[in-house]
Design a protein around this motif. Structure first.
Motif, PDB file in Angstrom:
ATOM      1  N   VAL A  89      -5.074  23.740  -5.478  1.00 40.83           N
ATOM      2  CA  VAL A  89      -5.621  24.426  -6.659  1.00 40.83           C
ATOM      3  C   VAL A  89      -6.023  23.394  -7.719  1.00 40.83           C
ATOM      4  O   VAL A  89      -7.108  23.489  -8.321  1.00 40.83           O
ATOM      5  CB  VAL A  89      -4.589  25.424  -7.232  1.00 40.83           C
ATOM      6  CG1 VAL A  89      -5.099  26.038  -8.541  1.00 40.83           C
ATOM      7  CG2 VAL A  89      -4.271  26.516  -6.210  1.00 40.83           C
ATOM      8  N   VAL A  92      -9.276  21.759  -6.884  1.00 40.96           N
ATOM      9  CA  VAL A  92     -10.409  22.664  -7.134  1.00 40.96           C
ATOM     10  C   VAL A  92     -10.798  22.648  -8.608  1.00 40.96           C
ATOM     11  O   VAL A  92     -11.980  22.577  -8.958  1.00 40.96           O
ATOM     12  CB  VAL A  92     -10.063  24.105  -6.680  1.00 40.96           C
ATOM     13  CG1 VAL A  92     -11.062  25.115  -7.246  1.00 40.96           C
ATOM     14  CG2 VAL A  92     -10.025  24.189  -5.160  1.00 40.96           C
ATOM     15  N   THR A  93      -9.790  22.688  -9.482  1.00 36.13           N
ATOM     16  CA  THR A  93     -10.110  22.743 -10.917  1.00 36.13           C
ATOM     17  C   THR A  93     -10.558  21.379 -11.446  1.00 36.13           C
ATOM     18  O   THR A  93     -11.358  21.309 -12.369  1.00 36.13           O
ATOM     19  CB  THR A  93      -8.908  23.260 -11.736  1.00 36.13           C
ATOM     20  OG1 THR A  93      -7.787  22.404 -11.511  1.00 36.13           O
ATOM     21  CG2 THR A  93      -8.547  24.670 -11.336  1.00 36.13           C
ATOM     22  N   ASP A  96     -15.955  19.505 -10.050  1.00 33.62           N
ATOM     23  CA  ASP A  96     -16.899  20.453 -10.656  1.00 33.62           C
ATOM     24  C   ASP A  96     -17.306  21.579  -9.720  1.00 33.62           C
ATOM     25  O   ASP A  96     -17.750  22.638 -10.154  1.00 33.62           O
ATOM     26  CB  ASP A  96     -18.149  19.695 -11.118  1.00 33.62           C
ATOM     27  CG  ASP A  96     -17.798  18.637 -12.144  1.00 33.62           C
ATOM     28  OD1 ASP A  96     -17.491  19.015 -13.283  1.00 33.62           O
ATOM     29  OD2 ASP A  96     -17.779  17.442 -11.790  1.00 33.62           O
TER      30      ASP A  96
ATOM     31  N   MET B   1      -8.159  28.587 -15.429  1.00 24.77           N
ATOM     32  CA  MET B   1      -9.583  28.589 -15.071  1.00 24.77           C
ATOM     33  C   MET B   1      -9.915  29.839 -14.265  1.00 24.77           C
ATOM     34  O   MET B   1      -9.058  30.398 -13.594  1.00 24.77           O
ATOM     35  CB  MET B   1      -9.900  27.319 -14.252  1.00 24.77           C
ATOM     36  CG  MET B   1     -11.370  27.096 -14.024  1.00 24.77           C
ATOM     37  SD  MET B   1     -11.695  25.540 -13.141  1.00 24.77           S
ATOM     38  CE  MET B   1     -11.874  24.403 -14.502  1.00 24.77           C
ATOM     39  N   LEU B   3     -11.478  31.489 -11.168  1.00 24.38           N
ATOM     40  CA  LEU B   3     -11.845  31.099  -9.800  1.00 24.38           C
ATOM     41  C   LEU B   3     -12.282  32.329  -9.006  1.00 24.38           C
ATOM     42  O   LEU B   3     -11.891  33.455  -9.323  1.00 24.38           O
ATOM     43  CB  LEU B   3     -10.649  30.461  -9.088  1.00 24.38           C
ATOM     44  CG  LEU B   3      -9.861  29.372  -9.826  1.00 24.38           C
ATOM     45  CD1 LEU B   3      -8.656  28.953  -8.994  1.00 24.38           C
ATOM     46  CD2 LEU B   3     -10.754  28.170 -10.110  1.00 24.38           C
ATOM     47  N   HIS B  32      -3.900  30.735 -13.158  1.00 18.23           N
ATOM     48  CA  HIS B  32      -5.354  30.846 -13.136  1.00 18.23           C
ATOM     49  C   HIS B  32      -5.765  32.300 -12.926  1.00 18.23           C
ATOM     50  O   HIS B  32      -5.006  33.108 -12.396  1.00 18.23           O
ATOM     51  CB  HIS B  32      -5.936  29.983 -12.005  1.00 18.23           C
ATOM     52  CG  HIS B  32      -5.740  28.518 -12.211  1.00 18.23           C
ATOM     53  ND1 HIS B  32      -6.352  27.823 -13.237  1.00 18.23           N
ATOM     54  CD2 HIS B  32      -4.974  27.612 -11.548  1.00 18.23           C
ATOM     55  CE1 HIS B  32      -5.983  26.547 -13.178  1.00 18.23           C
ATOM     56  NE2 HIS B  32      -5.136  26.402 -12.174  1.00 18.23           N
ATOM     57  N   GLU B 123     -15.823  29.932 -12.538  1.00 17.55           N
ATOM     58  CA  GLU B 123     -16.113  28.503 -12.732  1.00 17.55           C
ATOM     59  C   GLU B 123     -16.074  27.730 -11.418  1.00 17.55           C
ATOM     60  O   GLU B 123     -16.661  26.657 -11.307  1.00 17.55           O
ATOM     61  CB  GLU B 123     -15.116  27.924 -13.730  1.00 17.55           C
ATOM     62  CG  GLU B 123     -15.318  28.477 -15.144  1.00 17.55           C
ATOM     63  CD  GLU B 123     -14.089  28.305 -16.016  1.00 17.55           C
ATOM     64  OE1 GLU B 123     -13.993  27.287 -16.712  1.00 17.55           O
ATOM     65  OE2 GLU B 123     -13.209  29.200 -15.979  1.00 17.55           O
TER      66      GLU B 123
ATOM     67  N   LYS C  11     -27.702  29.663 -12.791  1.00 23.68           N
ATOM     68  CA  LYS C  11     -26.894  28.663 -12.089  1.00 23.68           C
ATOM     69  C   LYS C  11     -27.655  28.184 -10.861  1.00 23.68           C
ATOM     70  O   LYS C  11     -28.474  28.894 -10.290  1.00 23.68           O
ATOM     71  CB  LYS C  11     -25.565  29.282 -11.653  1.00 23.68           C
ATOM     72  CG  LYS C  11     -24.497  29.292 -12.746  1.00 23.68           C
ATOM     73  CD  LYS C  11     -23.131  29.600 -12.129  1.00 23.68           C
ATOM     74  CE  LYS C  11     -22.012  29.370 -13.128  1.00 23.68           C
ATOM     75  NZ  LYS C  11     -20.675  29.612 -12.546  1.00 23.68           N
TER      76      LYS C  11
END
Lengths: 102, 130, 141
Positions: A89, A92-93, A96, B1, B3, B32, B123, C11
């Motif tokens: 995880v 992934v963060t 980009d 974030m 996901l 998340h 994101e 995007k």
């Protein structure tokens, strides 16, 4: 800007990992999961390809997948690092985008 | 974030659904947000409640359904892929004149646009497949 | 599409195709995502590498295998404003192919008096890596 690439196939079965490693950019990371982990083992016919990639990008394996296939840290090509799902995880963060090589 | 997760294979034959589940669970436990888990290709087969794996094996559908209930997770099954593979909710059952439906709790059937939307609104998109 | 869509900036979406058609459903269902995704007005590119180059090969005849030949759909992508089909040169060469073995796929350029232009863009492996690294969302099938 950098990419996390995931690879889940053994390089002895498919060309997926070779193709992934041939498309890396400096600063990228590769996370090898599932059957792909057999490609990170030292002393194999594919080990030199993994070593060459480490000069350019970070290479990780998913520890639970490694353990499930009877391997551990000592079995890996030098420079390959182990992460768990938490680390997956974080990768992934950190990067980009994530690109799966299926 | 924020996901999103894409699952392209069904349960048991490939490890993809297991990997996706472990990843999704870890991400949620770390705080998340998972905008959506989208099931495509044979991945739609994760969404049938009719699977009966051996008792000493994990039940992936139940694991996904429980995770969805605990975190209010959006589990979306692609309608086009589901139609090909016989995954039906009550609406689809009636629309196609079938004699039953099999969608599991916490899963819903919707269009491929939901995958594109997940790509736009999250994101990061993480794909698991073969 | 949700009404609360707040990201107005398109995007960059890349669809990565690495598998031959027909042996598995990935090529066909990838194309279905591309067609649906076109309605979302994002910046869409398709990448064809490894065995994925066979998705674009000319002369596909599927009557003998009882499956629908979906290759004409690639020729219609221009009508959906999907006009960037990147094909990796090394992948063609490794398979004994050249771009002449591929279908003739064109689009009408609205910014250039609707002139017909080729959608297939031959790129090197290094250029393909650049294209991949320039995306917001990478969908692999």
């Amino acid at each position: 800007m950098s990419t996390l690439h995931t690879v889940n196939k053994s390089p002895f079965d498919r060309s997926t990992m070779a193709s992934c490693l041939a498309h890396l950019k400096a600063g990228d990371a590769v996370l090898i999961i599932e059957d792909g982990v057999v490609g990170a083992r030292k002393g194999t016919a594919f080990a030199a390809t993994v070593t060459a990639a480490i000069g350019n990008a970070e290479v990780f394996v998913l520890g639970p997948d490694l353990a499930a296939r009877g391997m551990g840290e000592d079995d890996l090509v030098d420079g390959v690092k182990i992460v768990d799902y938490d680390g997956f995880v974080d990768l992934v963060t950190k990067h980009d985008r994530t690109q799966a090589w299926l | 974030m924020k996901l999103a997760v894409l699952v392209n294979e069904g349960p048991y034959t490939h490890q993809a659904s297991d990997s996706a589940y472990q990843f999704t669970k870890a991400a949620l436990e770390k705080g998340h947000e998972i905008f959506r888990v989208f099931f495509y290709h044979d991945g739609v087969n994760n969404g049938t409640r009719f699977t009966v794996p051996p008792q000493d094996d994990r039940n992936l559908q139940v694991l996904w359904s429980e995770l969805a209930a605990k975190y209010n997770l959006d589990l979306t099954v692609c309608i086009a892929a589901a139609q090909r593979r016989g995954i039906l909710d009550e609406g689809e059952m009636k629309r196609h004149g079938k004699d039953g439906n099999n969608i599991a709790p916490g899963f819903r059937i919707s269009g491929l646009g939901q995958l594109i939307e997940a790509g736009i609104k999250s994101e990061r998109l993480v794909t698991f497949g073969d | 599409m949700s009404e609360d869509m707040d990201d107005d900036v398109a995007k960059k979406f890349l669809y990565v195709n690495r598998k031959a058609p027909y042996g598995t459903i990935y090529a066909l269902e990838s194309l279905e995502v591309v067609l649906i995704g076109a309605a979302f007005e994002q910046d869409v590119s398709l990448a064809f590498l490894d065995d994925g180059v066979y998705q674009l090969i000319d002369g596909q005849k599927t009557t003998g295998i009882g499956m629908k030949n979906f290759s004409p759909t690639y020729k219609a992508l221009g009508d959906y404003e999907v006009t960037k089909l990147y094909v990796e040169k090394e992948s063609l060469e490794e398979r004994g192919l050249t771009v002449d073995d591929l279908m003739d796929i064109v689009y009408e350029d609205e910014d250039d008096d609707w002139e017909e232009k080729p959608s297939i863009r031959l790129v090197s492996r290094a250029e393909m890596a650049e294209i991949m690294a320039d995306q917001d969302v990478v969908l692999s099938f």
